[in-house]
Motif scaffolding. Sequence first.
Motif, PDB file in Angstrom:
ATOM      1  N   THR A  98      41.339 128.396  65.004  1.00  0.00           N
ATOM      2  CA  THR A  98      40.339 129.460  64.830  1.00  0.00           C
ATOM      3  C   THR A  98      41.055 130.734  64.406  1.00  0.00           C
ATOM      4  N   VAL A  99      40.625 131.293  63.260  1.00  0.00           N
ATOM      5  CA  VAL A  99      41.247 132.519  62.757  1.00  0.00           C
ATOM      6  C   VAL A  99      40.577 133.715  63.428  1.00  0.00           C
ATOM      7  N   PRO A 110      38.548 136.486  60.175  1.00  0.00           N
ATOM      8  CA  PRO A 110      38.320 135.643  58.991  1.00  0.00           C
ATOM      9  C   PRO A 110      38.466 136.388  57.676  1.00  0.00           C
ATOM     10  N   SER A 111      38.436 137.721  57.702  1.00  0.00           N
ATOM     11  CA  SER A 111      38.599 138.446  56.439  1.00  0.00           C
ATOM     12  C   SER A 111      40.027 138.326  55.911  1.00  0.00           C
ATOM     13  N   THR A 121      41.304 131.986  55.890  1.00  0.00           N
ATOM     14  CA  THR A 121      40.472 130.905  56.418  1.00  0.00           C
ATOM     15  C   THR A 121      41.306 129.657  56.654  1.00  0.00           C
ATOM     16  N   GLU A 132      41.228 125.386  56.675  1.00  0.00           N
ATOM     17  CA  GLU A 132      40.596 124.123  56.288  1.00  0.00           C
ATOM     18  C   GLU A 132      41.468 123.039  56.874  1.00  0.00           C
ATOM     19  N   PHE A 142      45.989 127.015  56.115  1.00  0.00           N
ATOM     20  CA  PHE A 142      45.511 128.399  56.097  1.00  0.00           C
ATOM     21  C   PHE A 142      45.615 128.939  54.681  1.00  0.00           C
ATOM     22  N   LYS A 154      43.406 135.509  52.234  1.00  0.00           N
ATOM     23  CA  LYS A 154      42.339 136.101  51.405  1.00  0.00           C
ATOM     24  C   LYS A 154      42.573 137.582  51.140  1.00  0.00           C
TER      25      LYS A 154
END
Length: 786
Positions: free
Chosen positions: A521-522, A525-526, A529, A531, A535, A538
């Motif tokens: 869990t990040v 999230p800004s 992310t 998957e 990681f 962004k």
Amino acid sequence: MNRNQKLAKCCISMALSALLLLSPVGYFGAEQVFGATQYEMKTEKTVTRGVTYEKSSRMTDAGVQNIHVMKVDLTESALEIREVESTGEYGLKETVKKLLQDNGAVAGVNSDFFGLSGTHSAAFGPIVREGEVISAGTSLNKTEGQYAAFFVDEEGNPFFDYFTMTAKFGNEKKMLELSGMNKFASLVFPAYLDQNAMADTKSLDTRFEKLVKFVVEDDVITYISREGETVSVPEDGYVIVMSAEYYKNAANMFAVEDAVELDITSSVELDEMQTSFGGGGKLLVNGRITTENSIVAKGRQPRTAFGISKDGNTAIFMVVDGRGDSIGATHWELGVLMQEYGAYEAMHLDGGGSSTMVAQTNEDRELTVQNDVSEGSERKVINAVGIFNHGEKGEIQELKIQADMTRTLPGKGITFTVYGLDENQNRIEIPAESVDMSAIGVEGTWDGYVFTPAAPGTFTVTATYNEMGAFHIGAVCGKAARLAPSKDELKLNIGNKATIAMQVIDEDGFAHWASTSTTYTVGDPSVGTMEKNVFTAKETGSTNIRCEKDGVVSYITVIVGDSEAAEKPEGTVWKDPLNQKVERTADGAYYFNVAGKIAYTGKEEIEKKVYDDTRSKVKSYVDANAEVAIYGGPNDIQSAKKLDSLSWTGEYRFLNRGGVSLAMVTAAKGGITATDPTQWGKFTADIAEAGNDTIVLVMDQTPSDFKSAGETNYLRAVLNQYVEQGKQVFVISCYGTAYWSSIKDGVRYINLPNLWGADGTMNDDYTMLRFRVKDGAVTYENVVIQ
């Protein structure tokens, strides 16, 4: 070889013993020194009836020596030994495993020497396969015996010889020297080619430019090719292959319809052999070790050897690992080892990076590389010696269970494969739907042979098939203690990705991969992310990734671009369940205390009263509330007479008390072996004789700091054997100025610091251990003395 091209015979009617006695060999004398074996770990497995595989891992005076041995009973009619090459293309180099797999062997080793450059080559020695002469060269052993070969004649008699051969081809005008039969390494000189190698010259024309070929049938040249033209090899004839340059300069006097002669003379009549393959120098002759010749690599190297017992009934294949954890073997050491395993005549096979042993034991589902190849992966070689089983598989006589691992975590499955053995120990696969499986000790689910436990615990698996049963005892589903990501911090730029590798360490210190089953869990999230376990960055900034598995949490800090690192939250803090408060009571338990170095051996001056008072305080702690006081480093105090005590002397010591085996082992010179190799035999023998469930090694250096990583791994393997027997194992090192503890693969490693710093001041982190042992259960407490 075709019968109309018989090799010119030489005098080979002499007995095998005479052949060997006339060989130009010398012998090593008694002055040779072999590193004494201090301890040995051995595993033995069956490949099939008459074929066994053994690994002997030895701690010698010189270091770890890993020896792999296969023995073949040559009296078993279903077994065959023969040379194998690539089935895809003649002269193509392949790994030993692929060579054996493609040819249908059940086991084997690398064989002959060959040219290392390029994708193709040729074996140096003569090759006879199932009575057919495949190849032989003319360049070997011209002035001295260097490259030996193994032969079996048509009557089944095995022998070794330094094979020599000459080959000439000519007409009435000129005789050409040939480089060999079906050997094509460089084609500097003309070579003989027949259908035992290939049906046409296409592959040679791909490898070599502008080849010219003479096609010969019934001792007459029937065709001379154009440069580079592919020709077919006649079934009852042969082809002489040469470079265009050689043809123009030395063979242009040959023409179609010329009558020609092929004159081949050899030291062994290959047409009368059933089997042959080449190797290196002779190793044993008449049971004695020979002097190494000029082509045998000096010093300790990875080695492969092949030998025959005195009665000729047993073949011995050996690989000694080298250039890694294992030290390899010298020529003489290899000879000693081959003697030990029953060889009477023997030769080197190619060694170094080529040394490879492959076998499908009845515990393996496929051919498996059994040794540790020195280059990290299999080298492609020109040929191998394969062991073949031509017997038919029979009815299942015995049921077996094989686990793909011995420990897991809740929700992670273990595969328990059930298979059968026939009367010849051949493995027979059984489909999962035909077997009744059950697990006793933990709840879980079955999917075929895969059992997934739902909770921690130790369990037994049972299998039933056709009224036969088998069971696997001691499988463990561990409880997660902490997470161990490959990196605690990730630094990326926008758009970059990072893959997280995650291990779960259970309460016994065993590691389990959980990269994709961990929940990530990040925090922000800004910034990026997740998957699965990847990681993606962004925006510029910093955050933390919360990693959770089975209720255990850790954090990974992420920094994207030029940002300050975010503050990292604290993850799950785990405490060893054996690390508890120890208070002595009259409960029948056994108590002992362990302290590190007390004496000051530095160069600074310490006030006598301070020195004496500090030592007295430590003594009062170590001697209190215990049956035994252990001083694990140099000390200059006397324990109370009412106490058993064991004080460090810099030499091996052992104490057997209260169900505890306590050994003092010194590694002051960078390892146990470098300091005193006899300690290996001493502490393992003492522990075995005592038979206690608690084992404590007190050392002056932690094993991870040994100069030899091979020795570190070897000690861990020895200790893991005790863990597998259900024993509690502690390794207590006594050096430095810091206390620390860790658990790895069931062994607890603890460091006790020195009482004094280098500057002569008392160490504020000076820590001792209190132990309580009762009925095999152990607890310990670390106590800081201030």
